[in-house]
Design an enzyme around this catalytic site. Structure first.
Site, PDB file in Angstrom:
ATOM      1  N   ARG A 164      -6.827  -7.537  -0.004  1.00 53.97           N
ATOM      2  CA  ARG A 164      -7.070  -6.698   1.176  1.00 53.97           C
ATOM      3  C   ARG A 164      -8.562  -6.720   1.511  1.00 53.97           C
ATOM      4  NH1 ARG A 164      -5.178  -0.417   1.868  1.00 53.97           N
ATOM      5  NH2 ARG A 164      -6.535  -0.061   0.055  1.00 53.97           N
ATOM      6  N   ASP A 444      -8.184   7.277  -3.213  1.00 53.62           N
ATOM      7  CA  ASP A 444      -9.096   6.338  -2.579  1.00 53.62           C
ATOM      8  C   ASP A 444      -9.692   7.005  -1.345  1.00 53.62           C
ATOM      9  OD1 ASP A 444      -7.241   6.123  -0.508  1.00 53.62           O
ATOM     10  OD2 ASP A 444      -6.731   4.035  -0.898  1.00 53.62           O
TER      11      ASP A 444
END
Length: 530
Positions: A164, A444
């Site tokens: 990613r 996150d």
């Protein structure tokens, strides 16, 4: 460092091994990508701003009339490679070496390694991450923990690797081309595909990506153009690169067909990026008093707009022949407290059962200990490699369903928890950590975004809490001071005092109380780590 292409400057410090990543050929490749797509990237970011202004004035996201023919059309994506036909459990995490080895060895079918929300984008994190991923394909990857002396090595059947990169909105401030900072997205993507596309193909896999934070099909079109150019420059056939798109913004949920269509030669699926999606829901409708959410703990996947969007995602993907991936289980197993551990695992199991029952082709976990839990659920409920045959014709989701609010309460404890979690995450991020365990969850950047955006909106409308208190600036300031006393004791005074809490508190305060809503916390925080 290698001789730089004309017009390129690099301010990041060079260390042993970095020249392998930043080779003359790789840097020339990056410069080509930048010059081809930077103008359009900036135009698309400006389009986001204009669209946000319309939402702020009361407009609501909706399906696009100009793309109705795409939604109605009978088309499918290009064939998907054999090694990603079965994605029943995917594990995610940053690109540090120990994490990469453990995740690849976890028993999950796929490992999504992350240059984005679970990674603090320091220069060293970005370049060392690229070195680690190169080593996955070119050597026997190993790591010896300097603290414990324990050796980690890649196993015989590693998970399929997906990468990613950062989203379109983020720059790589250490690299400039023609005087302009390079796109973080193209920097991460470009280095990985340049160094690893052919080596991964030689090992019967391929260059596979997860694409974050898109807000429209036009942004998917730009990714597709980047893929086409990269493949041409590297001598790869069209469609070699495959991508799964995270549907983690509210506007993108209304353009899922169109996003798949734009990437149809390179499409592997869509994913329910649930935490960022909640943040985007708040951000998109932040100035609309009719759309104020309850405590984030009450905004669950099985109800309201989250249930609607996940069901529509399954229906849309399977109609087009690509995979519908479920969301994250962020729980962290607690080996010291069997009772708490059992509760956490039961929550994971229930969440994964819901996803499998709804037709998802796989799911995400944040910790290796959760892989067996999720794997058991999908093995029991999905005996086939995937569920493309589950068409979900029963799903009828329109604008109303995609904007349906969760019912629930706004509590003082929820408000205070947002403060504690948000500040602790930012403090760790400033120290170079992007995946942070807080209160038995692996958090996150999306968590901090939800925390500060919810506080901002409750302050904006003077929300009334369940106990009768009104959310005001004074209430926020008082809670912030009180909760930092608590956090200092929780993390220990010694760690608190030598950490970056002063900066984190200041940033969280600005992001939560500023007159104008900041689009991404990481844009402001990035300036503090460059």
């Amino acid at each position: 460092m290698a001789k730089l292409p004309k017009g390129m400057t690099i301010t990041g410090k060079s260390k042993p091994g970095y020249a392998r990543v930043l080779s003359p050929e790789a840097l020339a490749f990056l410069a080509t990508l930048h010059r081809a797509f930077e103008a359009e990237r900036q135009a698309l970011l400006a389009r986001r701003v204009a669209r946000a202004k319309a939402f702020d004035k009361g407009a609501l996201p909706d399906f696009l009339p100009e793309t109705a023919a795409i939604r109605a059309g009978d088309w499918k994506v290009a064939p998907i490679p054999a090694d990603i036909q079965d994605r029943r459990v995917e594990i995610t995490g940053p690109t540090d070496r120990k994490m990469v080895i453990n995740a690849l060895n976890s028993g999950a079918r796929v490992f999504m390694t992350d240059f984005e929300d679970s990674n603090s984008p320091t220069w060293d994190n970005m370049i060392q991450g690229q070195i680690n991923l190169m080593d996955r394909w070119t050597s026997d990857m190993e790591f010896t923990d300097p603290a414990s002396g324990k050796r980690y090595a890649l196993g015989q059947k590693p998970a399929v690797l997906m990468v990613r990169p950062r989203g379109w909105h983020l720059d790589e401030a250490h690299v400039k081309v023609d005087g302009k900072a390079m796109s973080g997205a193209l920097f991460d993507f470009g280095l990985y595909v340049f160094h690893n596309a052919k080596t991964s193909l030689a090992k019967r896999s391929g260059p596979y990506f997860y694409l974050p934070k898109m807000e429209s099909h036009l942004e998917a079109r730009l990714w597709n153009q980047a893929f086409v150019l990269a493949q041409s420059l590297l001598g790869l056939p069209l469609g070699t690169i495959k991508a799964t798109v995270l549907i983690e913004t509210l506007p993108a949920a209304f353009e899922m067909d169109e996003i798949i269509f734009e990437l149809r030669d390179h499409m592997a699926g869509l994913n329910c990026g649930r935490w960022d999606y909640i943040f985007s829901f708040i951000k998109t409708l932040k100035n609309n008093k009719a759309y104020v959410l309850p405590d984030r703990a009450q905004v669950v996947m099985s109800k309201a707009f989250l249930a609607a969007y996940s069901a529509l995602l399954v229906k849309t993907c399977h109609r087009r022949g690509c995979f519908a991936m479920g969301g994250m289980a962020a729980q962290i197993p607690n080996r010291k407290d069997p009772e708490a551990n059992e509760i956490a695992l039961d929550k994971v199991k229930a969440d994964k059962e819901r996803e499998a029952r709804n037709g998802h082709d796989g799911t995400w976990v944040a910790h290796p200990d959760l892989v067996p839990v999720a794997m058991t659920v999908f093995n029991d409920m999905m005996p086939t490699p995937n569920q493309l045959y589950v068409t979900r014709e029963d799903v009828q989701v329109g604008q109303k369903e995609l904007l349906e609010l969760h019912q629930g309460s706004k509590t003082e404890e929820g408000f205070r928890e947002n403060i504690r979690v948000g500040v602790q995450y930012i403090e760790a991020w400033l120290r170079g950590r992007g995946a942070v365990p807080i209160y038995n969850l692996m958090e996150d950047a999306a968590t901090a975004e939800i925390s500060r955006s919810q506080i901002w909106q409750w302050l904006r409308f003077g929300a009334k809490l369940e106990n009768g208190k009104k959310v005001t600036r004074k209430f926020f300031d008082d809670c912030l001071a009180e909760e930092m006393v608590r956090v200092r004791e929780e993390v220990t005074p010694a760690l608190y005092d030598k950490g970056r809490f002063k900066e984190a508190i200041a940033l969280f305060k600005i992001m939560s109380t500023s007159k104008n809503f900041e689009t991404f916390l990481t844009l402001s925080a990035y300036k503090k780590i460059v």
